[in-house]
Design a protein around this motif. Structure first.
Motif, short mmCIF file in Angstrom:
data_model
loop_
_atom_site.label_atom_id
_atom_site.label_comp_id
_atom_site.label_asym_id
_atom_site.label_seq_id
_atom_site.Cartn_x
_atom_site.Cartn_y
_atom_site.Cartn_z
N UNK A 288 4.35 -7.66 -6.93
CA UNK A 288 3.94 -8.88 -6.23
C UNK A 288 2.81 -8.56 -5.26
N UNK A 289 1.82 -9.44 -5.23
CA UNK A 289 0.71 -9.29 -4.30
C UNK A 289 1.05 -9.89 -2.95
N UNK A 290 0.11 -9.81 -2.04
CA UNK A 290 0.33 -10.34 -0.69
C UNK A 290 0.57 -11.85 -0.71
N UNK A 291 0.03 -12.53 -1.74
CA UNK A 291 0.22 -13.98 -1.84
C UNK A 291 1.44 -14.36 -2.66
N UNK A 292 2.21 -13.36 -3.12
CA UNK A 292 3.42 -13.61 -3.87
C UNK A 292 3.23 -13.66 -5.37
N UNK A 293 2.01 -13.61 -5.85
CA UNK A 293 1.76 -13.65 -7.29
C UNK A 293 1.91 -12.26 -7.89
N UNK A 294 2.09 -12.21 -9.22
CA UNK A 294 2.20 -10.93 -9.90
C UNK A 294 0.82 -10.34 -10.13
N UNK A 295 0.67 -9.07 -9.79
CA UNK A 295 -0.62 -8.39 -9.96
C UNK A 295 -0.37 -7.01 -10.56
N UNK A 296 -1.36 -6.45 -11.27
CA UNK A 296 -1.20 -5.10 -11.81
C UNK A 296 -1.15 -4.08 -10.67
N UNK A 297 -0.46 -2.97 -10.92
CA UNK A 297 -0.39 -1.91 -9.92
C UNK A 297 -1.74 -1.23 -9.77
N UNK A 298 -2.04 -0.84 -8.54
CA UNK A 298 -3.20 -0.01 -8.28
C UNK A 298 -2.74 1.36 -7.80
N UNK A 299 -3.58 2.34 -7.97
CA UNK A 299 -3.23 3.71 -7.61
C UNK A 299 -4.26 4.28 -6.65
N UNK A 300 -3.85 5.33 -5.96
CA UNK A 300 -4.73 6.06 -5.05
C UNK A 300 -4.23 7.47 -4.89
N UNK A 301 -5.07 8.34 -4.42
CA UNK A 301 -4.67 9.74 -4.26
C UNK A 301 -5.44 10.36 -3.09
N UNK A 302 -4.81 11.36 -2.49
CA UNK A 302 -5.45 12.13 -1.44
C UNK A 302 -5.23 13.60 -1.75
#
Length: 326
Positions: free
Chosen positions: A103-117
């Protein structure tokens, strides 16, 4: 006079055209610079950059875990040893099921995003693009790397990126050269790596996001459930003293309670919508001196020659003994 007036209008018209053209080109340049050369504020660990001098705490925990509470595996592949002033690949793998939605900030379904450090040892840093091989350029296409801060070029961050196409992120790393910089030495070094998929459950302010399970702060009976215009909920709980306690549920999580339900403090009011998580691990790489390799090869050659000479000597002794009839 009419011709003179027409000439003035023509000059004015050309001036307006030039102004509009200039404005359009400036706007296009600004948009392109944001897309092609994003600032660090667009990067995945934006909050960490703003609130922590270093992304790794004294306990060894990477601060991303403060907001991404769920744990998920992260895999790293680095060479066992690298040479001085050489470019090598540190590969961070962030596995999860394909086509997973959150769920996104607006409550809708969104694809996952990734990040790395990736926290490299002092002296190691992101390799300059002119030293990238064609293979590295192909593997990092569409990936933008950012230093954690101006004075920490050994800490590289990436994201957010579309998760389904970036489950494996390649970091091109340049090793230091102790021959030209005496601050660095040959030996074993540690790398600290973190990989994230999905949104966090807590904001740096301590407030919950809508990507977390919501629980009741009080025991009692659910008096009423009100639906707000934006899709969020307001749950009114009547405790034993008759006091009404209100719980605010943002848009996104699904309610698992109904009116007149008896609940205890700490009971879940919603499902847990989170499908992502954060994982970290440590890796090691050896900055290898070429003289050590040469010495090792010379040692092997010496051992091999010694064994050969011993065998030859033994054969010679056997021949002498055979000749003497011993």
């Amino acid at each position: 006079m009419k011709i003179h007036g027409g000439h003035k209008k023509m000059i004015k018209f050309k001036t307006q055209i030039m102004k509009k053209t200039t404005f359009f080109l400036c706007t296009l340049l600004l948009i392109s610079s944001v897309i092609i050369f994003p600032k660090s504020s667009f990067a995945y660990p934006f909050w960490a950059q703003q609130n922590y001098e270093s992304p790794r705490e004294a306990t060894g925990k990477i601060v991303c875990a403060n907001c991404h509470l769920a744990q998920m595996p992260t895999i790293a592949e680095v060479p066992q040893a690298v040479g001085a002033d050489s470019v090598f690949k540190a590969v961070v793998k962030i596995p999860y099921k394909n086509d997973l939605k959150e769920i996104g900030a607006d409550g809708s379904e969104v694809p996952l995003q990734v990040g790395a450090v990736v926290m490299l040892p002092d002296g190691f840093k992101l390799a300059p693009q002119e030293r990238w091989t064609d293979e590295i350029k192909e593997e990092t296409e569409g990936v933008y790397f950012t230093n954690y801060s101006e004075d920490k070029d050994n800490i590289i961050i990436v994201g957010p990126l579309p998760g389904d196409t970036n489950k494996e992120i390649v970091f091109p790393v340049l090793s230091p050269n102790p021959a030209t910089n005496k601050e660095y030495h040959y030996g074993k070094y540690s790398l600290h790596i973190g990989g994230n998929r999905g949104r966090g459950q807590v904001y740096p302010t301590g407030d919950k996001s809508n990507n977390v399970i919501f629980t009741s702060s009080s025991a009692g009976t659910i008096n009423s459930i009100e639906t707000i215009e934006d899709g969020s909920y307001q749950i009114n709980i009547e405790n034993e003293t008759g006091e009404i306690i209100t719980e605010q549920i943002p848009v996104g999580p699904q309610l698992i309670v109904k009116e007149q339900d008896q609940i205890n403090a700490g009971d879940a009011l919603t499902n847990d919508p989170n499908v992502g998580g954060f994982g970290q691990l440590d890796a090691e790489v050896v900055l290898q001196s070429p003289y050590r390799i040469i010495g090792l090869i010379a040692f092997f050659i010496g051992v091999g020659l010694t064994q050969i000479l011993l065998v030859l000597k033994k054969k010679q002794v056997e021949k002498v003994q055979a000749a003497e009839g011993i």
